[in-house]
Design an enzyme around this catalytic site. Structure first.
Site, short mmCIF file in Angstrom:
data_model
loop_
_atom_site.label_atom_id
_atom_site.label_comp_id
_atom_site.label_asym_id
_atom_site.label_seq_id
_atom_site.Cartn_x
_atom_site.Cartn_y
_atom_site.Cartn_z
N LYS A 51 -74.59 -7.82 37.64
CA LYS A 51 -74.07 -6.99 38.73
C LYS A 51 -75.19 -6.15 39.35
CE LYS A 51 -69.55 -7.01 36.54
NZ LYS A 51 -68.52 -6.32 35.74
N GLN A 95 -67.62 -0.74 32.61
CA GLN A 95 -67.48 -2.08 32.02
C GLN A 95 -66.55 -2.03 30.80
OE1 GLN A 95 -68.99 -4.96 33.30
NE2 GLN A 95 -67.75 -6.06 31.81
N ASP A 118 -63.38 -1.90 40.95
CA ASP A 118 -62.73 -2.94 40.15
C ASP A 118 -61.24 -3.07 40.50
OD1 ASP A 118 -64.42 -4.40 38.53
OD2 ASP A 118 -64.44 -2.92 36.91
#
Lengths: 298, 298
Positions: A51, A95, A118
Site C-alpha cells: 500500500k 491494518q 477502508d
C-alpha cells in the site's frame, strides 16, 4: 473465454488517479494516507508495504505508523485521535487483524468516517447499505470497476455472490443491487444447503468463500462471468515455497465454460490497493470541499 | 393454509414489553419516546397518533412535538438537538415525509444514534448491515418476530424479498442473511426482468413492492410462506370510503397454494408500532447501561 486482467484495470484506474493527484495538488491539497500497523505479522507487513509503495508511486504522501505488538489500547486510540484531528492526514487505515487484547471494533469506530478509507466504520457501511455512499470498501469497489472496464452488464442480470463477509460479500451484494446498478442479487454462504442450485442460474458469479478450487464447471452456467475473490494456499511441493496460490474457482475447467473469468493471482487481487488510493483521493477532496471535475472520472 | 395474524404476534410481544417497562421503572428508568411531526399530513397524523396511544397503553411516556408546516430547518434541528441532550428522552422519531424545504437526510443523521428508534441513521443501518446491531428498523424487525412466533424455518431456506427500500426490503434482506439466521436471500426489485422466476423458488416470500395484488398464485411455490408488506388503496365503490385496502399479494388465490400467508390488513401492519415500542425500551436500557434479564425475552 476471456481472462479478466486485474493489471489492465489497475493501469486504467492509475492513469485517472494520477490526474486526480495532480489536480488536488494544484488546488493546494497534498493527499496523505496514514497506515497503522501493530505487531509484526509478516503477511500484514507485506500488505502494508504494498500500500505504501503504491501510494508513493502515485504521488500520495504516505505515513507509516508501525507500532510494537505490546501497544496498549490507549496508545492506539491516542494515535487515531491525533490523526483524526490532523488536517494534513486525509485517509487513515488500521491494518487488521490487531494483536489480541486490542479492541478492533472500538478502533474501527473511532476512525473519523471522513478519513475511513477502508469503509469499515458503521456510518460509512450504513451509507453504503442505504445507497448514499461516497466511499466503498476497496475489494468490492474494485470489482465494480472491473465489471465496468470490461463492460460486463449487470443491470437486470442475476448475480450470485458467495460469501457474506463485511469486507467482500456483503458490500458487494449491496453495491450491485442498488438503484442504477440494478442487478438481482442472491447471497449464498456456508449455510446454504445447495449452492450449485444458485450458482447455475448466475449471469455473474462472484465467489469469496475461502475454499480452494471449490467452484467446478458443473456449478457454472454456460457463458457466465466468474469473479474469483479467493486467495488460498495449496500445498505444492514442486514450487520453491512449497505452495501455490489458488482461487475459490477451479480455473481450468470453469474457464472452458465461462464467458469471462478472473485468474488467481492477477485478477481481483491487484484492484484492492488501487481502490484504497482512490478512496484516499475522494476523502482528501471531500475534506477540502472540493469536487473532482467530471471528465477526470475519479 | 394458515393465516398469520399480526394481532396474535403483537399480543405476545406486548405482554413481554409490559414486563420490560415494569422492570425499567423498578430500576428508576421511566422510558420516554419523543415523536416529532411537522405539518398536517392527515396520514402522518394518524400514524403518529397510533404510536402515541400504543406508548401510553404500555406505560411508555410519550412526548408529542407537533410543529407547523412552516417550521424552519433551524427550528427543527434545535428541537432534535435538545431531545438528543435530554437524558429523560430515550427514543426520538421524526415522522417522514417532512414538508418540502426541510432536509430529511440531514435531520435523520442529526438524531443521536442511541435514540434513533426508527433505525434510519446510517450508523445504526451500518451496524445492522454488519450484523452488529442493537436496534433494527421496525417493520422488518416485526416480520422477524412473526416468523419466530409461528416457527417458520428460515435457516438454509430460500427467501426472496421483493423490494429494496431502506425501510423494508433492504434491512429485511440483511436481517435474514446474517450468521445465526442463515437464510439464502435474493432481493428482487422493479428492474428484475422476471420476478416470477425467483418467487417460484422461494420457501419464504416477502413482498413490499407497492403494487396491489400483483403476486398471483402461479408466482408462488406450493407450501411457501408468504409475507405481504404492501398496503394499497384500491377503488371500491361498495365501501363507505370508496376504497378498500389490498396487499401486494392476491390473497384469495395465493392462500389456496401457500402454507401460510399474512392478510392485509391485520398481518404485518400491526407489528411496526409494537417494534417501535421495543426499540424504545432497548434504547432506554442501553442509555442507562442496563441489560434486560434474559428470561424477559425483550
Amino acid at each position: 473465454m476471456k481472462t479478466l486482467s486485474g493489471k489492465e484495470v489497475v493501469e486504467a484506474i492509475e492513469t485517472r488517479l494520477a490526474g486526480g493527484v495532480g489536480w488536488l495538488k494544484e488546488q493546494g491539497v497534498n493527499p496523505s494516507l496514514a497506515v497503522i500497523l501493530v505487531g509484526d505479522n509478516p503477511e500484514s507487513h507485506s500488505y502494508v508495504k504494498g500500500k505504501l509503495v503504491r501510494a508513493e508511486k502515485l504521488g500520495i504522501h504516505s505515513q507509516d505508523h508501525f507500532l510494537p505488538a505490546e501497544t496498549t489500547q490507549e496508545e492506539l486510540e491516542a494515535l487515531v485521535a491525533r490523526l483524526n484531528e490532523d488536517p494534513a492526514t486525509h485517509g487513515i487505515l488500521c491494518q487488521l487483524p490487531l494483536p489480541k487484547g486490542l479492541d478492533e471494533p472500538r478502533i474501527t469506530r473511532l476512525i473519523n468516517p471522513a478519513k475511513d478509507v477502508d469503509c469499515f466504520h458503521p456510518y460509512n457501511f450504513g451509507l453504503l447499505a442505504q445507497g448514499e455512499h461516497h466511499l466503498a470498501p476497496c475489494t468490492p469497489a474494485g470489482i465494480m470497476e472491473m465489471l465496468k472496464h470490461y463492460q460486463v452488464p449487470v443491470s437486470g442480470k442475476n448475480v450470485v455472490v458467495i460469501g457474506r463477509s463485511n469486507i467482500v460479500g456483503r458490500p458487494m451484494s449491496l453495491l450491485l443491487s442498488h438503484k442504477g446498478v440494478d442487478a438481482t442479487v442472491t447471497v449464498c454462504h456456508s449455510r446454504t444447503p445447495d449452492i450449485a442450485e444458485h450458482t447455475r442460474r448466475a449471469d455473474v458469479l462472484i465467489v469469496g468463500i475461502g475454499r480452494p478450487e471449490w467452484i467446478k464447471a458443473d456449478m457454472v452456467a454456460e457463458k457466465a462471468v466468474v469473479i474469483d475473490v479467493g486467495v488460498n494456499r495449496v500445498d505444492d511441493p514442486s514450487r520453491p515455497r512449497g505452495y501455490r496460490l489458488a482461487g475459490d474457482v477451479a480455473f481450468d475447467e470453469v474457464s472452458a465454460r465461462a464467458a469471462a473469468i478472473t485468474p488467481v493471482p492477477g485478477g481481483v487481487g491487484p484492484l484492492t490497493v488501487i481502490m484504497l488510493m482512490r478512496n484516499t483521493l475522494l476523502a482528501a477532496a471531500d475534506q477540502n470541499s472540493l469536487k473532482f471535475p467530471e471528465h477526470m472520472d475519479i
